[in-house]
Write a protein that holds these residues in place. Sequence first.
Motif, PDB file in Angstrom:
ATOM      1  N   PRO A  99       0.889  -1.298  -0.083  1.00 45.74           N
ATOM      2  CA  PRO A  99       0.084  -0.075   0.091  1.00 45.74           C
ATOM      3  C   PRO A  99       1.051   1.299  -0.180  1.00 45.74           C
ATOM      4  N   LEU A 100       2.203   1.319   0.442  1.00 46.86           N
ATOM      5  CA  LEU A 100       2.845   2.392   0.334  1.00 46.86           C
ATOM      6  C   LEU A 100       3.578   2.505  -0.989  1.00 46.86           C
ATOM      7  N   LYS A 101       4.117   3.800  -1.105  1.00 49.95           N
ATOM      8  CA  LYS A 101       4.912   4.004  -2.615  1.00 49.95           C
ATOM      9  C   LYS A 101       6.244   3.520  -2.286  1.00 49.95           C
ATOM     10  N   LEU A 102       6.731   2.413  -2.203  1.00 52.62           N
ATOM     11  CA  LEU A 102       7.919   2.104  -1.909  1.00 52.62           C
ATOM     12  C   LEU A 102       8.781   1.559  -3.315  1.00 52.62           C
ATOM     13  N   ALA A 103       9.840   2.023  -3.424  1.00 50.22           N
ATOM     14  CA  ALA A 103      10.990   1.482  -4.522  1.00 50.22           C
ATOM     15  C   ALA A 103      11.677   0.363  -3.869  1.00 50.22           C
ATOM     16  N   LEU A 104      12.102  -0.575  -4.791  1.00 51.13           N
ATOM     17  CA  LEU A 104      12.859  -1.814  -4.479  1.00 51.13           C
ATOM     18  C   LEU A 104      14.223  -1.557  -5.148  1.00 51.13           C
ATOM     19  N   VAL A 105      15.281  -1.616  -4.338  1.00 43.91           N
ATOM     20  CA  VAL A 105      16.613  -1.522  -4.617  1.00 43.91           C
ATOM     21  C   VAL A 105      17.266  -2.635  -4.564  1.00 43.91           C
ATOM     22  N   GLU A 106      18.072  -3.092  -5.706  1.00 43.33           N
ATOM     23  CA  GLU A 106      19.093  -4.289  -5.593  1.00 43.33           C
ATOM     24  C   GLU A 106      20.629  -3.969  -5.462  1.00 43.33           C
ATOM     25  N   VAL A 107      21.227  -4.790  -4.454  1.00 41.40           N
ATOM     26  CA  VAL A 107      22.743  -4.172  -4.601  1.00 41.40           C
ATOM     27  C   VAL A 107      23.416  -5.638  -4.843  1.00 41.40           C
ATOM     28  N   SER A 108      24.354  -5.466  -5.712  1.00 41.21           N
ATOM     29  CA  SER A 108      25.098  -6.510  -6.191  1.00 41.21           C
ATOM     30  C   SER A 108      26.468  -6.342  -5.267  1.00 41.21           C
ATOM     31  N   ILE A 109      26.516  -7.371  -4.537  1.00 36.98           N
ATOM     32  CA  ILE A 109      27.714  -7.271  -3.670  1.00 36.98           C
ATOM     33  C   ILE A 109      29.155  -7.435  -4.214  1.00 36.98           C
ATOM     34  N   THR A 131       6.617   2.143  16.606  1.00 41.19           N
ATOM     35  CA  THR A 131       5.609   3.164  17.368  1.00 41.19           C
ATOM     36  C   THR A 131       4.410   3.541  17.120  1.00 41.19           C
ATOM     37  N   TYR A 132       4.012   2.815  15.882  1.00 40.08           N
ATOM     38  CA  TYR A 132       2.540   3.151  15.473  1.00 40.08           C
ATOM     39  C   TYR A 132       1.907   1.690  15.658  1.00 40.08           C
ATOM     40  N   ASP A 133       0.452   1.513  14.952  1.00 35.56           N
ATOM     41  CA  ASP A 133      -0.387   0.444  15.409  1.00 35.56           C
ATOM     42  C   ASP A 133       0.752  -0.922  15.106  1.00 35.56           C
ATOM     43  N   LYS A 134       0.745  -1.773  16.057  1.00 36.27           N
ATOM     44  CA  LYS A 134       1.625  -2.984  15.818  1.00 36.27           C
ATOM     45  C   LYS A 134       0.954  -3.814  14.944  1.00 36.27           C
ATOM     46  N   ASP A 135      -0.226  -4.132  15.124  1.00 40.01           N
ATOM     47  CA  ASP A 135      -0.871  -5.043  13.886  1.00 40.01           C
ATOM     48  C   ASP A 135      -0.593  -4.544  12.515  1.00 40.01           C
ATOM     49  N   ALA A 136      -1.031  -3.008  12.456  1.00 48.05           N
ATOM     50  CA  ALA A 136      -0.721  -2.551  10.936  1.00 48.05           C
ATOM     51  C   ALA A 136       0.734  -2.527  10.601  1.00 48.05           C
ATOM     52  N   ALA A 137       1.835  -2.542  11.472  1.00 49.32           N
ATOM     53  CA  ALA A 137       3.135  -2.554  11.392  1.00 49.32           C
ATOM     54  C   ALA A 137       3.456  -3.957  10.810  1.00 49.32           C
ATOM     55  N   ALA A 138       3.020  -4.978  11.581  1.00 46.43           N
ATOM     56  CA  ALA A 138       3.092  -6.513  11.297  1.00 46.43           C
ATOM     57  C   ALA A 138       2.591  -6.820   9.678  1.00 46.43           C
ATOM     58  N   LEU A 140       2.183  -4.706   7.279  1.00 43.54           N
ATOM     59  CA  LEU A 140       3.049  -4.093   5.988  1.00 43.54           C
ATOM     60  C   LEU A 140       4.307  -4.670   6.262  1.00 43.54           C
ATOM     61  N   ASP A 141       4.997  -5.120   7.216  1.00 46.88           N
ATOM     62  CA  ASP A 141       6.332  -5.820   7.237  1.00 46.88           C
ATOM     63  C   ASP A 141       6.055  -6.997   6.278  1.00 46.88           C
ATOM     64  N   LYS A 142       5.003  -7.711   6.466  1.00 43.09           N
ATOM     65  CA  LYS A 142       4.845  -9.037   5.870  1.00 43.09           C
ATOM     66  C   LYS A 142       4.603  -8.772   4.164  1.00 43.09           C
ATOM     67  N   GLN A 143       3.880  -7.691   4.050  1.00 43.28           N
ATOM     68  CA  GLN A 143       3.465  -7.285   2.510  1.00 43.28           C
ATOM     69  C   GLN A 143       4.812  -6.748   2.078  1.00 43.28           C
ATOM     70  N   VAL A 144       5.628  -6.262   2.583  1.00 46.82           N
ATOM     71  CA  VAL A 144       7.087  -5.641   1.825  1.00 46.82           C
ATOM     72  C   VAL A 144       8.118  -6.901   1.734  1.00 46.82           C
ATOM     73  N   MET A 145       8.152  -7.752   2.946  1.00 43.70           N
ATOM     74  CA  MET A 145       9.063  -8.695   2.809  1.00 43.70           C
ATOM     75  C   MET A 145       8.586  -9.710   1.811  1.00 43.70           C
TER      76      MET A 145
END
Length: 151
Positions: A99-109, A131-138, A140-145
Amino acid sequence: MVNQVEPKLIKPLYDELQKERFVTLATVDYETGGPNVSAISWVLAKDDSTIYFAVDNRSRILENIKKNNQAVLNIIANESTYSIQGEAQIKEERINDVPLKLALVEVSIQAVRDVMFYGSKIVTEPQYDKTYDKDAAAKLDKQVMDAMKKA
């Protein structure tokens, strides 16, 4: 004694980068040419030679990478501190299914260095709390990962 330089992630670092965690990112500032350091948490080792991270697509980090693709990720793990140097590129300007406007960056090691000062080890790794809603954070974190794992 000089620390050995590895061309890719060692297994303990790869394993630690399979979940959200505190990492700092250094890039070259596009305006000043000086260092720019940011704290990020959405980081994933795609394989032992590639790291993905997600940031707001209005982030200064993206402008920095467009002008100079050199980047260093710093991670505290495995009782030490590591510097992971590589070339960054914007893989996706906007990650789908998030839901957030996030970019994905790739780093070639290019190099992995243990940069902990001599005769010491990390006994407690950094921790943080959302520091915000724990359920919403969890959620969002799952969606991004999940989106990064699919990329």
